[in-house]
Write an enzyme that holds these catalytic residues in place. Sequence first.
Site, mmCIF file in Angstrom:
data_model
loop_
_atom_site.group_PDB
_atom_site.id
_atom_site.type_symbol
_atom_site.label_atom_id
_atom_site.label_comp_id
_atom_site.label_asym_id
_atom_site.label_seq_id
_atom_site.Cartn_x
_atom_site.Cartn_y
_atom_site.Cartn_z
ATOM 1 N N VAL A 106 2.686 1.712 -3.397
ATOM 2 C CA VAL A 106 1.826 2.163 -4.485
ATOM 3 C C VAL A 106 1.427 3.619 -4.273
ATOM 4 O O VAL A 106 1.407 4.419 -5.221
ATOM 5 C CB VAL A 106 0.570 1.268 -4.606
ATOM 6 C CG1 VAL A 106 -0.477 1.908 -5.512
ATOM 7 C CG2 VAL A 106 0.947 -0.118 -5.145
ATOM 8 N N GLU A 107 1.128 3.987 -3.040
ATOM 9 C CA GLU A 107 0.647 5.340 -2.760
ATOM 10 C C GLU A 107 1.708 6.418 -2.974
ATOM 11 O O GLU A 107 1.442 7.430 -3.626
ATOM 12 C CB GLU A 107 0.111 5.420 -1.324
ATOM 13 C CG GLU A 107 -1.180 4.645 -1.086
ATOM 14 C CD GLU A 107 -2.381 5.268 -1.772
ATOM 15 O OE1 GLU A 107 -2.282 6.424 -2.229
ATOM 16 O OE2 GLU A 107 -3.413 4.594 -1.865
ATOM 17 N N THR A 108 2.905 6.221 -2.434
ATOM 18 C CA THR A 108 3.877 7.329 -2.425
ATOM 19 C C THR A 108 5.324 6.912 -2.695
ATOM 20 O O THR A 108 6.246 7.695 -2.443
ATOM 21 C CB THR A 108 3.851 8.061 -1.061
ATOM 22 O OG1 THR A 108 4.217 7.132 -0.019
ATOM 23 C CG2 THR A 108 2.476 8.645 -0.761
ATOM 24 N N TYR A 131 -5.867 -1.332 -8.648
ATOM 25 C CA TYR A 131 -5.100 -0.859 -7.494
ATOM 26 C C TYR A 131 -4.821 -2.010 -6.532
ATOM 27 O O TYR A 131 -3.684 -2.203 -6.083
ATOM 28 C CB TYR A 131 -5.878 0.245 -6.787
ATOM 29 C CG TYR A 131 -5.264 0.690 -5.472
ATOM 30 C CD1 TYR A 131 -4.332 1.710 -5.435
ATOM 31 C CD2 TYR A 131 -5.619 0.080 -4.269
ATOM 32 C CE1 TYR A 131 -3.760 2.115 -4.241
ATOM 33 C CE2 TYR A 131 -5.061 0.476 -3.073
ATOM 34 C CZ TYR A 131 -4.125 1.492 -3.064
ATOM 35 O OH TYR A 131 -3.554 1.869 -1.862
ATOM 36 N N VAL A 148 0.835 -1.208 0.000
ATOM 37 C CA VAL A 148 0.000 0.000 0.000
ATOM 38 C C VAL A 148 0.866 1.253 0.000
ATOM 39 O O VAL A 148 0.678 2.173 -0.822
ATOM 40 C CB VAL A 148 -0.949 0.009 1.212
ATOM 41 C CG1 VAL A 148 -1.594 1.385 1.380
ATOM 42 C CG2 VAL A 148 -2.026 -1.061 1.072
#
Length: 337
Positions: A119-121, A315, A116
């Site tokens: 993928v996010e940052t 996602y 997570v």
Amino acid sequence: MNTPTVVPQWVTRSGDPDSYGGRTDARALAREIAQAHALDEAWVWSALSAARYQSQAARLMMPAPRGTAKNWGVYRSRFIEPIRIRAGVAFWQQYEGELKRAETQYGVPAEIIAGVIGVETIYGRYTGNFRVLDVLTTLSLDFPTGRSDRSPFFKKELGAYLKLCAEQRLAPEAVSGSYAGAIGWPQFMPSSIRRWGVDFDGNGKVDLQNSPIDAIGSVAHYLAEHGWRTGQATHFSVTAPSDDAARHKLLAPDILPSFSVDEMRSLGATLPESASQHSGPLALVLLENGDSEPTLIAGTQNFYAITRYNQSSYYALAVVELGQAVSQAAKTTRSTP
């Protein structure tokens, strides 16, 4: 400023078309937020008066042009790639103890948590450079036309953001985030920070902007609260039935797990033997690959839980596969002389 995609009605009535300081609707929203969150109205109005219309946030909120084909292979290549995996290995090596502690406490595997955040940052490298105050005010009062109106959602998030700033003594104009107002390493919206953020490093405050350890605990807590089931797989391989009616029936619920293993098999789907031990419902999830054959998986409740973080099967599968790649690469690096 650049000409906005959708010109707000107020631009011809204000000396400064970017400012919300002269807006009667902004003044009314300040009053509404102050009452809803027990905040000082003058302080809320001072914050909203400092907000400025953010045309890029409005533009980025628009959906992709019609006819744009989804492509899992292309989407996957953006996330399961060397730069992100190397950053993930470094993150894993530095915070493996905290990842394992979160796994023990919340039941969410370390590799999913790492997936997570990656993928996010890209593990904190890109947390957004938009002023959160600007984008949340823009999307509350000037949500772009041409798609379903989500301004009520952003008004709620703006209120949660100002309450968060008051609680943590943050200057509302000083916090940066995404074009939608998501904040920090895990890109939580303000209401999610207040509800599911945890002080995992034990310093007395929840800080998702500067504490990767708080981010680790908060991601695990979020997924646990959104239905993660300890010890369950995220998905199984599957071959869809050849019968069109049976295939349509299985695809109808989309990502919501709705069929038992036996029900899927009775409709003609082929599942691996490992799925026989799975007791929960499954969803036949289809990911398009442009003009090529789609990718199909049988998603479990845990796959669905990841889509509560971001409502996209693409996602969720990227999170799973990046987490696996990072975990495996970290093990390989550890075992290499």
